[in-house]
Design a protein around this motif. Structure first.
Motif, PDB file in Angstrom:
ATOM      1  N   LYS A  62      -0.642 -20.974  57.339  1.00 51.78           N
ATOM      2  CA  LYS A  62       0.123 -20.467  56.191  1.00 51.78           C
ATOM      3  C   LYS A  62       1.634 -20.559  56.418  1.00 51.78           C
ATOM      4  CE  LYS A  62      -3.274 -17.592  54.000  1.00 51.78           C
ATOM      5  NZ  LYS A  62      -3.163 -17.925  52.612  1.00 51.78           N
ATOM      6  N   ALA A 106      -9.878 -12.110  51.071  1.00 49.21           N
ATOM      7  CA  ALA A 106      -8.667 -11.741  50.336  1.00 49.21           C
ATOM      8  C   ALA A 106      -7.422 -11.994  51.181  1.00 49.21           C
ATOM      9  CB  ALA A 106      -8.738 -10.275  49.908  1.00 49.21           C
ATOM     10  N   SER A 107      -7.506 -11.735  52.468  1.00 49.64           N
ATOM     11  CA  SER A 107      -6.375 -11.939  53.373  1.00 49.64           C
ATOM     12  C   SER A 107      -6.075 -13.425  53.570  1.00 49.64           C
ATOM     13  CB  SER A 107      -6.675 -11.283  54.724  1.00 49.64           C
ATOM     14  OG  SER A 107      -5.684 -11.582  55.664  1.00 49.64           O
ATOM     15  N   GLU A 159      -6.977 -16.048  51.621  1.00 45.86           N
ATOM     16  CA  GLU A 159      -6.691 -16.752  50.364  1.00 45.86           C
ATOM     17  C   GLU A 159      -7.000 -18.250  50.465  1.00 45.86           C
ATOM     18  OE1 GLU A 159      -2.592 -15.455  49.578  1.00 45.86           O
ATOM     19  OE2 GLU A 159      -3.457 -14.202  47.991  1.00 45.86           O
ATOM     20  N   ASP A 199      -8.137 -21.981  49.561  1.00 47.12           N
ATOM     21  CA  ASP A 199      -8.046 -22.881  48.411  1.00 47.12           C
ATOM     22  C   ASP A 199      -9.443 -23.176  47.879  1.00 47.12           C
ATOM     23  OD1 ASP A 199      -5.101 -24.534  48.353  1.00 47.12           O
ATOM     24  OD2 ASP A 199      -5.579 -23.400  50.157  1.00 47.12           O
ATOM     25  N   GLN A 225     -13.443 -15.187  45.121  1.00 47.50           N
ATOM     26  CA  GLN A 225     -12.888 -16.507  45.400  1.00 47.50           C
ATOM     27  C   GLN A 225     -12.366 -17.174  44.135  1.00 47.50           C
ATOM     28  OE1 GLN A 225     -11.876 -17.980  48.002  1.00 47.50           O
ATOM     29  NE2 GLN A 225     -11.342 -19.884  46.984  1.00 47.50           N
ATOM     30  N   ILE A 278      -8.915 -15.792  43.460  1.00 49.01           N
ATOM     31  CA  ILE A 278      -7.945 -16.345  44.413  1.00 49.01           C
ATOM     32  C   ILE A 278      -7.639 -17.800  44.072  1.00 49.01           C
ATOM     33  CG2 ILE A 278      -7.624 -17.040  46.823  1.00 49.01           C
ATOM     34  CD1 ILE A 278      -9.399 -14.519  47.532  1.00 49.01           C
ATOM     35  N   GLN A 279      -8.688 -18.569  43.868  1.00 53.07           N
ATOM     36  CA  GLN A 279      -8.526 -19.985  43.562  1.00 53.07           C
ATOM     37  C   GLN A 279      -7.774 -20.178  42.259  1.00 53.07           C
ATOM     38  OE1 GLN A 279     -11.965 -22.286  44.687  1.00 53.07           O
ATOM     39  NE2 GLN A 279     -11.666 -23.658  42.955  1.00 53.07           N
ATOM     40  N   ARG A 320      -5.419 -18.252  41.026  1.00 57.13           N
ATOM     41  CA  ARG A 320      -3.988 -18.031  41.310  1.00 57.13           C
ATOM     42  C   ARG A 320      -3.374 -19.241  42.013  1.00 57.13           C
ATOM     43  NH1 ARG A 320      -5.807 -12.881  42.874  1.00 57.13           N
ATOM     44  NH2 ARG A 320      -5.571 -13.391  45.083  1.00 57.13           N
ATOM     45  N   ILE A 321      -4.116 -19.806  42.958  1.00 53.81           N
ATOM     46  CA  ILE A 321      -3.607 -20.972  43.683  1.00 53.81           C
ATOM     47  C   ILE A 321      -3.425 -22.151  42.728  1.00 53.81           C
ATOM     48  CG2 ILE A 321      -4.199 -22.716  45.418  1.00 53.81           C
ATOM     49  CD1 ILE A 321      -5.513 -20.356  47.019  1.00 53.81           C
TER      50      ILE A 321
END
Length: 182
Positions: free
Chosen positions: A33, A65-66, A68, A70, A108, A111-112, A114-115
């Protein structure tokens, strides 16, 4: 980071013949990261491994969650003859495995999403791989971070690198406009 090391994890590491702990893993994630360029982070997760408690699964949710990711490939544990885990009692019910699978999948997807939304308006380089399955007027390829991108460009030859401005983020792919071909 949170404490993810416990007896369950050590038992899994032994059963799956893993030589690292979650602390080691999280250190590597942090390095990725903090890299100077954007890298794509994916993983495989098994839910319902023998002995997995609700608390263990909640730790997995915190880890996801930590990190994140793809992309995340989620599997329900199933017995495989010849593996070290085959000797363990499969004590997580099929319905609990399904519930955990769906819960992890929902997390997921958030998260995905948002990415992928973070790509809107950005210019990316795409290796053109084939005609898009969406339309014979579109091409499909991958970015250097392994994102699927579709774009109009029937004249663009396979194998070329195209510069694309992303205008739409879908759950598993991006759509954009052709700016130039390298």
């Amino acid at each position: 980071h949170f404490a993810f090391l416990h007896v369950f994890e050590l038992r899994i590491l032994k059963a799956m013949r893993r030589g690292h702990t979650s602390r080691d893993y999280l250190g590597r994630i942090e390095t990725i990261k903090n890299a100077s360029r954007r890298l794509s982070l994916t993983s495989d997760i098994i839910v319902g491994f023998p002995g997995e408690t609700r608390s263990d699964f909640e730790d997995t949710l915190k880890l996801i969650a930590s990190c994140e990711y793809d992309g995340l490939y989620i599997f329900k544990y199933s017995e495989r003859p010849g593996t070290p885990a085959f000797k363990l009692e499969d004590d997580v019910s099929p319905s609990e495995k399904t519930e955990r699978f769906l819960e992890l999948e929902r997390l997921q997807r958030q998260i995905q999403g948002r990415i992928y939304d973070g790509y809107l308006g950005r210019e990316v380089r795409v290796l053109v791989e084939r005609e898009s399955s969406r339309s014979n007027m579109d091409r499909m390829g991958h970015t250097t971070c392994h994102k699927v991108v579709n774009f109009p460009g029937p004249h663009v030859a396979l194998g070329q690198v195209a510069k694309i401005r992303i205008r739409t983020a879908n759950p598993n792919s991006l759509y954009g406009d052709l700016l130039e071909v390298a």
